[in-house]
Design a protein around this motif. Structure first.
Motif: not given
Length: 232
Positions: A1-8, A202-213
């Motif tokens: 399974m491949s996961i693609v993440k787009y942070f905006f 997902l929004p940048f502001q919600k993914a600032r920690s390594e665990s959330k990224f």
């Protein structure tokens, strides 16, 4: 399974350049030392009229192969089609990892560089010819030091992509003068997402920690993802 993440981040304010063109000039001691200095024209312009851009970061993980990096995914060809569908400008150029200006790139050359940047590379796209001078500045300096040059490119209608080193291969970040989220989300849904690829926005502001990224490493098997993560 491949996961693609787009942070905006839409919109995103470009950072104000420091008075002495030093990214660490916000330190208190240096601010005090420079208190009597007049700001230069670029700094004053940024302070009075902060530039707005539309920022994105594309990352990926191959869970089966335990590889992290967008270009390391087996679906990178599909990602290139998605990017091409969104960034369809007649003028394209770039700065290669060795600092060489690559002018007048055609579509095939752009796609090859997206798929395999071979280092830290800058690509730029616009409806009109692109000024190479500010493009060199953003390629040769840290992002904050080059904020004035990046602002100049944004004001000229130029979208700028940066290859970002990942654990395996590269991710891609970008700054656009116009909103991109809806078009790129649609492109991911149309060209990339399938039974073997899951795409998330997902929004940048919600993914600032390594665990959330790296939420895909521990959270995908839960009954539901946080509401701020949209699967497309």
């Amino acid at each position: 399974m491949s996961i693609v993440k787009y942070f905006f981040e839409e919109p995103a304010l470009l950072e104000t350049p420091a008075p002495d063109a030093n990214p660490d000039a916000r330190r208190r001691t240096e601010r005090s030392a420079n208190a009597d200095r007049d700001p230069d024209a670029d700094t004053l312009r940024a302070l009075l009229n902060p530039a707005t851009a539309y920022r994105g970061y594309l990352a990926g993980t191959d869970l089966d192969a335990d590889r992290v990096g967008l270009t390391a995914l087996p679906v990178m060809d599909a990602m290139v089609h998605a990017l091409t569908a969104v960034v369809a400008h007649p003028h394209a150029c770039g700065i290669a990892p060795n600092g060489t200006l690559e002018a007048d790139l055609d579509g095939q050359a752009v796609q090859a560089r997206w798929a395999d940047p071979q280092g830290e590379r800058v690509l730029a796209f616009a409806d009109t010819p692109i000024d190479p001078a500010p493009l060199r500045d953003v390629a040769e300096h840290a992002r904050r030091e080059a904020s004035s040059a990046l602002r100049t490119l944004m004001e000229a209608g130029t979208t700028v992509f940066f290859s970002e080193p990942a654990h395996d291969g590269f991710d891609w970040s970008f700054f656009s003068p116009v909103p991109v989220r809806d078009a790129l989300t649609h492109a991911l849904r149309t060209h990339v997402s399938d039974d073997h690829v899951r795409c998330f926005v997902l929004p940048f502001q919600k993914a600032r920690s390594e665990s959330k990224f790296y939420f895909e490493q521990w959270q995908l098997n839960q009954a539901s993802l946080p509401t701020y993560i949209q699967e497309v």
